[in-house]
Design a protein around this motif. Structure first.
Motif, PDB file in Angstrom:
ATOM      1  N   GLN A  31      58.621  27.047  66.082  1.00 41.45           N
ATOM      2  CA  GLN A  31      58.998  25.753  66.389  1.00 41.45           C
ATOM      3  C   GLN A  31      60.403  25.546  66.967  1.00 41.45           C
ATOM      4  O   GLN A  31      60.802  24.978  67.986  1.00 41.45           O
ATOM      5  N   ASP A  32      61.131  26.301  66.212  1.00 40.14           N
ATOM      6  CA  ASP A  32      62.603  26.247  66.880  1.00 40.14           C
ATOM      7  C   ASP A  32      62.648  26.875  68.145  1.00 40.14           C
ATOM      8  O   ASP A  32      63.620  26.437  68.915  1.00 40.14           O
ATOM      9  N   PHE A  33      61.939  27.759  68.609  1.00 40.14           N
ATOM     10  CA  PHE A  33      61.994  28.530  69.705  1.00 40.14           C
ATOM     11  C   PHE A  33      61.619  27.591  70.856  1.00 40.14           C
ATOM     12  O   PHE A  33      62.046  27.726  72.221  1.00 40.14           O
ATOM     13  N   VAL A  34      60.388  26.820  70.673  1.00 40.30           N
ATOM     14  CA  VAL A  34      60.046  25.913  71.786  1.00 40.30           C
ATOM     15  C   VAL A  34      61.109  24.923  71.881  1.00 40.30           C
ATOM     16  O   VAL A  34      61.168  24.392  72.829  1.00 40.30           O
ATOM     17  N   ASN A  35      61.866  24.412  70.703  1.00 39.68           N
ATOM     18  CA  ASN A  35      62.674  23.578  70.627  1.00 39.68           C
ATOM     19  C   ASN A  35      64.112  24.006  71.441  1.00 39.68           C
ATOM     20  O   ASN A  35      64.716  23.305  72.430  1.00 39.68           O
ATOM     21  N   ILE A  36      64.323  25.238  71.489  1.00 39.98           N
ATOM     22  CA  ILE A  36      65.501  25.571  72.322  1.00 39.98           C
ATOM     23  C   ILE A  36      65.169  26.196  73.542  1.00 39.98           C
ATOM     24  O   ILE A  36      65.980  25.504  74.275  1.00 39.98           O
ATOM     25  N   VAL A  37      63.832  26.312  73.861  1.00 38.18           N
ATOM     26  CA  VAL A  37      63.433  26.548  75.517  1.00 38.18           C
ATOM     27  C   VAL A  37      63.682  25.224  76.186  1.00 38.18           C
ATOM     28  O   VAL A  37      64.405  24.927  77.028  1.00 38.18           O
ATOM     29  N   ALA A  38      63.067  24.252  75.418  1.00 35.44           N
ATOM     30  CA  ALA A  38      62.739  22.908  75.894  1.00 35.44           C
ATOM     31  C   ALA A  38      64.321  22.246  76.038  1.00 35.44           C
ATOM     32  O   ALA A  38      64.554  21.348  77.058  1.00 35.44           O
ATOM     33  N   LEU A  39      65.168  22.238  74.828  1.00 34.14           N
ATOM     34  CA  LEU A  39      66.382  21.583  74.901  1.00 34.14           C
ATOM     35  C   LEU A  39      67.322  22.226  76.003  1.00 34.14           C
ATOM     36  O   LEU A  39      68.302  21.644  76.722  1.00 34.14           O
ATOM     37  N   ARG A  40      67.227  23.431  76.157  1.00 33.68           N
ATOM     38  CA  ARG A  40      68.172  24.080  77.005  1.00 33.68           C
ATOM     39  C   ARG A  40      67.909  23.727  78.783  1.00 33.68           C
ATOM     40  O   ARG A  40      68.895  23.320  79.289  1.00 33.68           O
ATOM     41  N   GLU A  41      66.719  23.511  78.788  1.00 31.75           N
ATOM     42  CA  GLU A  41      66.210  23.158  80.176  1.00 31.75           C
ATOM     43  C   GLU A  41      66.672  21.409  80.438  1.00 31.75           C
ATOM     44  O   GLU A  41      67.325  21.027  81.380  1.00 31.75           O
ATOM     45  N   PHE A  42      66.523  20.700  79.324  1.00 33.44           N
ATOM     46  CA  PHE A  42      66.854  19.281  79.336  1.00 33.44           C
ATOM     47  C   PHE A  42      68.343  19.075  79.448  1.00 33.44           C
ATOM     48  O   PHE A  42      68.641  18.393  80.282  1.00 33.44           O
ATOM     49  N   TYR A  43      69.105  19.702  78.670  1.00 38.01           N
ATOM     50  CA  TYR A  43      70.476  19.443  78.682  1.00 38.01           C
ATOM     51  C   TYR A  43      71.255  19.978  80.078  1.00 38.01           C
ATOM     52  O   TYR A  43      72.074  19.691  80.398  1.00 38.01           O
ATOM     53  N   LYS A  44      70.738  21.257  80.342  1.00 39.22           N
ATOM     54  CA  LYS A  44      70.794  21.612  81.711  1.00 39.22           C
ATOM     55  C   LYS A  44      70.969  20.700  82.827  1.00 39.22           C
ATOM     56  O   LYS A  44      71.665  20.338  83.691  1.00 39.22           O
ATOM     57  N   GLN A  45      69.597  19.986  82.655  1.00 39.37           N
ATOM     58  CA  GLN A  45      69.340  18.973  83.630  1.00 39.37           C
ATOM     59  C   GLN A  45      70.459  17.718  83.664  1.00 39.37           C
ATOM     60  O   GLN A  45      70.795  17.140  84.452  1.00 39.37           O
TER      61      GLN A  45
END
Length: 278
Positions: A31-45
């Motif tokens: 779960q942490d890995f999907v959190n990290i991948v999703a949050l990376r893209e969101f915060y970069k956005q």
């Protein structure tokens, strides 16, 4: 199961960390890995440069784009200067992967056969190899979300670089109730190209995910691979976008980092690491 080192490289490529293995306890779960991948893209956005994540520390949001076609080394290797500056984490392979549910789709062709998950079409990842993640009995309630019946959650795929840069807006059915004037802003985005869908994007279409996926060259075998996360998405949290092949987990304006992480964690659950050799 694909080579363990290759799986670690794939996780490294997705997360931007140096991922290695340990026989002890690990602070990170699938779960942490999907959190990290999703949050990376969101915060970069959102225009940010770093993501702070518990158990990992500070992750650069620019680093992945500069190093698009190579993976960080496994922790057993000698990293270069740039790679040594990445966050390093270790996972317990027995606790993280679930080989019983691995599936090789590389030679599968479904044709017109229709599969369902949660009474919604499931486009299987034909052409890919799935490494199963150990998520059964890891969440409150039961495992119906992971099943094939009407109570199961639909399948979605999360790919690197799949974010608001797609220029996707929500349809009328997906208007967030807590953002007044959303329709006007969405309509304006049709002409200006702005994106008004704040949050984590995924897709039920593996072919679309492949277009935006992470590509890395393995140091294990010298071959090049694509990598995607296969998830289940909470149908009550998902917003359908203007394009039928794009789903959004909406993050309201003003959400702090803890709230944002909680929204992603309540909405998207990973269960497979997909690899495809080029």
């Amino acid at each position: 199961m694909p080579d363990t080192g290759l799986c670690l490289e794939a996780l490294s490529a997705l997360s931007g960390c140096n991922v290695g293995s340990t026989t002890g306890s690990s602070p990170l779960t699938p779960q942490d890995f999907v959190n990290i991948v999703a949050l990376r893209e969101f915060y970069k956005q959102q225009g940010l440069e770093q993501l702070e994540y518990p158990g990992v520390g500070s992750l650069s949001l620019e680093e992945q784009d500069r190093d698009m076609y190579s993976s960080p080394p496994a922790l057993t290797e000698d990293p270069g200067l740039q790679e040594s500056q990445r966050a390093s984490v270790k996972i317990n392979l027995e606790e993280f992967f679930h080989p019983q549910f691995n599936y090789d789709f590389t030679s599968v062709r479904d044709g017109d056969t229709v599969f369902l998950r949660g009474n919604e079409p499931y486009v299987r990842p034909c052409g890919w190899s799935r490494v199963a993640l150990r998520v059964s009995r890891k969440y409150d309630g039961n495992d119906r979300w992971l099943g094939t019946g009407k109570d199961a959650w639909p399948v979605s795929y999360h790919a690197h670089n799949m974010d608001g840069s797609l220029g996707i807006i929500l349809t009328h059915d997906g208007i967030p109730e807590n953002e007044p004037g959303f329709l006007d802003a969405a309509a304006a985005s049709l002409t200006t190209g702005d994106t008004k869908g704040r949050g984590a994007y995924s897709t039920p279409d593996i072919k679309m995910a492949e277009k935006y996926c992470k590509v890395f060259k393995s140091k294990v075998d010298g071959k090049t691979y694509k990598v995607v996360l296969q998830n289940r998405i909470n149908p009550e949290k998902r917003k359908k976008c203007q394009r039928e092949d794009v789903w959004l987990v909406y993050v309201p304006e003003g959400s702090n980092p803890v709230q944002t992480t909680a929204i992603v964690q309540e909405s998207i659950r990973p269960y497979g690491l997909l690899l495809k050799q080029l």
